[in-house]
Design a protein around this motif. Structure first.
Motif, PDB file in Angstrom:
ATOM      1  N   UNK A   1     -17.438  -0.147 -12.166  1.00 13.71           N
ATOM      2  CA  UNK A   1     -16.269  -0.980 -11.995  1.00 13.71           C
ATOM      3  C   UNK A   1     -16.007  -1.521 -10.569  1.00 13.71           C
ATOM      4  N   UNK A   2     -16.554  -0.660  -9.611  1.00 17.08           N
ATOM      5  CA  UNK A   2     -16.534  -1.164  -8.274  1.00 17.08           C
ATOM      6  C   UNK A   2     -17.391  -2.598  -7.919  1.00 17.08           C
ATOM      7  N   UNK A   3     -18.751  -2.594  -8.581  1.00 15.19           N
ATOM      8  CA  UNK A   3     -19.434  -3.690  -8.610  1.00 15.19           C
ATOM      9  C   UNK A   3     -18.665  -4.890  -9.145  1.00 15.19           C
ATOM     10  N   UNK A   4     -18.211  -4.594 -10.439  1.00 12.68           N
ATOM     11  CA  UNK A   4     -17.486  -5.820 -11.188  1.00 12.68           C
ATOM     12  C   UNK A   4     -16.229  -6.369 -10.099  1.00 12.68           C
ATOM     13  N   UNK A   5     -15.633  -5.562  -9.525  1.00 16.46           N
ATOM     14  CA  UNK A   5     -14.476  -5.855  -8.672  1.00 16.46           C
ATOM     15  C   UNK A   5     -15.099  -6.819  -7.631  1.00 16.46           C
ATOM     16  N   UNK A   6     -16.247  -6.196  -6.935  1.00 19.23           N
ATOM     17  CA  UNK A   6     -16.760  -7.054  -5.844  1.00 19.23           C
ATOM     18  C   UNK A   6     -17.315  -8.569  -6.071  1.00 19.23           C
ATOM     19  N   UNK A   7     -17.325  -8.641  -7.475  1.00 14.64           N
ATOM     20  CA  UNK A   7     -17.738 -10.232  -7.741  1.00 14.64           C
ATOM     21  C   UNK A   7     -16.702 -11.166  -7.941  1.00 14.64           C
ATOM     22  N   UNK A   8     -15.438 -10.695  -7.922  1.00 19.00           N
ATOM     23  CA  UNK A   8     -14.148 -11.555  -8.096  1.00 19.00           C
ATOM     24  C   UNK A   8     -13.828 -12.334  -6.897  1.00 19.00           C
ATOM     25  N   UNK A   9     -13.942 -13.566  -6.850  1.00 17.26           N
ATOM     26  CA  UNK A   9     -13.290 -14.447  -5.873  1.00 17.26           C
ATOM     27  C   UNK A   9     -11.935 -13.956  -5.488  1.00 17.26           C
ATOM     28  N   UNK A  10     -11.550 -13.641  -4.213  1.00 14.09           N
ATOM     29  CA  UNK A  10     -10.272 -13.353  -3.819  1.00 14.09           C
ATOM     30  C   UNK A  10     -10.133 -11.901  -3.676  1.00 14.09           C
ATOM     31  N   UNK A  11     -10.897 -10.969  -4.004  1.00 18.07           N
ATOM     32  CA  UNK A  11     -11.038  -9.500  -3.793  1.00 18.07           C
ATOM     33  C   UNK A  11     -11.779  -9.343  -2.436  1.00 18.07           C
ATOM     34  N   UNK A  12     -10.890  -8.645  -1.571  1.00 15.07           N
ATOM     35  CA  UNK A  12     -11.320  -8.430  -0.094  1.00 15.07           C
ATOM     36  C   UNK A  12     -12.094  -7.113   0.056  1.00 15.07           C
ATOM     37  N   UNK A  13     -11.369  -6.078  -0.811  1.00 16.12           N
ATOM     38  CA  UNK A  13     -12.109  -4.778  -0.880  1.00 16.12           C
ATOM     39  C   UNK A  13     -11.172  -3.822  -1.714  1.00 16.12           C
ATOM     40  N   UNK A  14     -11.812  -2.794  -2.118  1.00 16.80           N
ATOM     41  CA  UNK A  14     -10.948  -1.756  -2.872  1.00 16.80           C
ATOM     42  C   UNK A  14     -11.245  -0.517  -2.545  1.00 16.80           C
TER      43      UNK A  14
ATOM     44  N   UNK B   1      -6.795   0.747  -6.262  1.00 14.17           N
ATOM     45  CA  UNK B   1      -6.276   0.016  -5.414  1.00 14.17           C
ATOM     46  C   UNK B   1      -7.121  -1.080  -5.011  1.00 14.17           C
ATOM     47  N   UNK B   2      -6.764  -2.453  -5.159  1.00 10.68           N
ATOM     48  CA  UNK B   2      -7.609  -3.399  -4.972  1.00 10.68           C
ATOM     49  C   UNK B   2      -6.851  -4.574  -3.865  1.00 10.68           C
ATOM     50  N   UNK B   3      -7.496  -4.630  -2.695  1.00  6.77           N
ATOM     51  CA  UNK B   3      -6.946  -5.540  -1.705  1.00  6.77           C
ATOM     52  C   UNK B   3      -7.303  -7.176  -2.011  1.00  6.77           C
ATOM     53  N   UNK B   4      -6.435  -8.059  -2.072  1.00  3.87           N
ATOM     54  CA  UNK B   4      -6.731  -9.321  -2.366  1.00  3.87           C
ATOM     55  C   UNK B   4      -6.101 -10.250  -1.370  1.00  3.87           C
ATOM     56  N   UNK B   5      -6.743 -11.313  -1.367  1.00  2.20           N
ATOM     57  CA  UNK B   5      -6.161 -12.365  -0.514  1.00  2.20           C
ATOM     58  C   UNK B   5      -4.919 -12.958  -1.024  1.00  2.20           C
ATOM     59  N   UNK B   6      -3.879 -12.929   0.037  1.00  4.00           N
ATOM     60  CA  UNK B   6      -2.480 -13.281  -0.419  1.00  4.00           C
ATOM     61  C   UNK B   6      -2.292 -14.812  -1.000  1.00  4.00           C
ATOM     62  N   UNK B   7      -3.083 -15.621  -0.420  1.00  7.76           N
ATOM     63  CA  UNK B   7      -3.121 -16.935  -1.137  1.00  7.76           C
ATOM     64  C   UNK B   7      -3.763 -17.163  -2.445  1.00  7.76           C
ATOM     65  N   UNK B   8      -3.029 -17.454  -3.329  1.00  8.94           N
ATOM     66  CA  UNK B   8      -3.380 -17.723  -4.699  1.00  8.94           C
ATOM     67  C   UNK B   8      -3.721 -16.342  -5.302  1.00  8.94           C
ATOM     68  N   UNK B   9      -2.955 -15.243  -4.815  1.00 12.09           N
ATOM     69  CA  UNK B   9      -3.203 -13.810  -5.447  1.00 12.09           C
ATOM     70  C   UNK B   9      -3.054 -13.792  -6.960  1.00 12.09           C
ATOM     71  N   UNK B  10      -2.073 -14.691  -7.448  1.00 13.13           N
ATOM     72  CA  UNK B  10      -1.954 -14.515  -8.946  1.00 13.13           C
ATOM     73  C   UNK B  10      -3.139 -14.865  -9.634  1.00 13.13           C
ATOM     74  N   UNK B  11      -4.161 -15.880  -9.190  1.00 14.47           N
ATOM     75  CA  UNK B  11      -5.166 -16.193 -10.021  1.00 14.47           C
ATOM     76  C   UNK B  11      -6.437 -15.019  -9.826  1.00 14.47           C
ATOM     77  N   UNK B  12      -6.230 -14.301  -8.808  1.00 15.01           N
ATOM     78  CA  UNK B  12      -7.197 -13.283  -8.625  1.00 15.01           C
ATOM     79  C   UNK B  12      -6.821 -12.230  -9.430  1.00 15.01           C
ATOM     80  N   UNK B  13      -5.337 -11.876  -9.555  1.00 10.96           N
ATOM     81  CA  UNK B  13      -4.810 -10.727 -10.493  1.00 10.96           C
ATOM     82  C   UNK B  13      -4.961 -11.477 -12.134  1.00 10.96           C
ATOM     83  N   UNK B  14      -4.811 -12.560 -12.347  1.00 10.12           N
ATOM     84  CA  UNK B  14      -5.440 -12.882 -13.793  1.00 10.12           C
ATOM     85  C   UNK B  14      -6.563 -12.438 -13.909  1.00 10.12           C
ATOM     86  N   UNK B  15      -7.682 -12.819 -13.033  1.00 15.07           N
ATOM     87  CA  UNK B  15      -8.943 -12.552 -13.486  1.00 15.07           C
ATOM     88  C   UNK B  15      -9.458 -10.983 -13.331  1.00 15.07           C
ATOM     89  N   UNK B  16      -8.868 -10.508 -12.623  1.00 14.55           N
ATOM     90  CA  UNK B  16      -8.793  -8.838 -12.706  1.00 14.55           C
ATOM     91  C   UNK B  16      -8.382  -8.323 -14.172  1.00 14.55           C
TER      92      UNK B  16
END
Length: 295
Positions: free
Chosen positions: A252-265, A186-201
């Motif tokens: 994997x966790x370190x990679x997720x931490x680098x994505x703009x828009x990811x709040x936590x996981x 599970x990955x928590x992301x900012x709701x604003x522009x969430x689709x861009x964050x999902x695309x990057x992941x």
């Protein structure tokens, strides 16, 4: 970051991955088994369920009078909370204060008669126990948050309490202790522009995982349906569903931490950490005491 794509293009892309991957997670060198784990095999179980025995063992072994205790969320944690309440009632433990990680654990603790306090960033927590969805063999890196999360629940709070604890124990069954992990993170992301964050992941794990936004009700789909889950902090929750084994969860966790828009996981690594594993043959207790993990 990639521009925001249309809903239809994102959905189609998720279901029709190319086998190529931008980050070569499938070809990672397998980690060596670390030498900082100790295993203690307890006596065989009788009529008592294995998980209940593990929960009772955790409370009886690690909780001392006067402690501030982080109270986990899940089936095993519920058993531990009930046993902790009984120990307080009989006087075997005294002056315990519980810090619940969820609404469910707060409710269970209140019924058990455990005095409660709310978590603050400055809270000093002596000990915490929790369930984990799965734990990586050898490293004891855990995944939490796969179970259904209501809007009033918080992965952020749960992780904050686990990290603040001086000592942490996960209570799991033996099938949750795995060498080669599969399933979702599970990955928590900012709701604003969430689709861009999902695309990057999605691009990051292309060929190894699919990315779906979790719904609050109804059936799941890549976009989260008509009612996507919004956490109490106002975030969306993505499920990164791995179709290939995860060879190194920390990477994997370190990679997720680098994505703009990811709040936590839902990945957590804690030192020191203990895992109490329930099985029909007894209890296995694993201790992670140092950080000498070979990647």
């Amino acid at each position: 970051m990639a521009p925001v794509a249309s809903s239809s293009s994102f959905s189609t892309k998720l279901l029709l991955h190319s086998p190529t991957t931008l980050l070569d997670f499938s070809s990672r060198r397998r980690r060596k088994r670390p030498n900082f784990l100790k295993m203690v095999t307890r006596s065989c179980l009788d009529d008592t369920s294995a998980l209940l025995r593990a929960a009772q063992y955790t409370v009886d072994t690690y909780v001392k009078s006067g402690m501030v205790v982080g109270l986990g969320s899940g089936h095993a944690s519920g058993m531990a909370i009930q046993h902790l309440g009984r120990q307080l009632h009989t006087g075997s433990l005294k002056n315990i204060v519980g810090i619940p990680m969820s609404v469910a654990s707060a409710s269970e603790a209140a019924k058990a008669g455990i005095p409660l306090d709310t978590f603050q960033d400055s809270s000093q927590i002596d000990f915490a126990f929790d369930d984990a969805d799965v734990i990586e063999e050898g490293t004891l890196v855990a995944i939490i948050g796969r179970r259904k999360v209501q809007h009033e629940e918080s992965i952020i709070q749960e992780k904050s309490i686990l990290k603040a604890a001086n000592k942490l124990v996960f209570i799991i069954e033996e099938n949750q202790y795995q060498d080669s992990l599969e399933g979702s993170i599970p990955v928590l992301i900012q709701s604003l522009n969430w689709l861009a964050t999902a695309e990057e992941i999605d691009d990051m794990f292309l060929g190894d995982a699919e990315v779906w936004r979790r719904p609050s009700i109804g059936l799941a789909d890549p976009l989260g349906g008509d009612y996507p889950l919004v956490t109490r902090e106002g975030h969306n929750l993505l499920d990164v569903i791995f179709t290939s084994p995860i060879e190194n969860l920390a990477e994997v966790a370190k990679s997720l931490d680098k994505v703009d828009g990811v709040v936590d996981h839902g990945v957590i690594s804690k030192i020191p950490c203990t895992v109490v594993i329930a099985s029909q043959n007894g209890l296995n207790v694993l201790d992670k005491l140092t950080a000498d993990i070979v990647g």
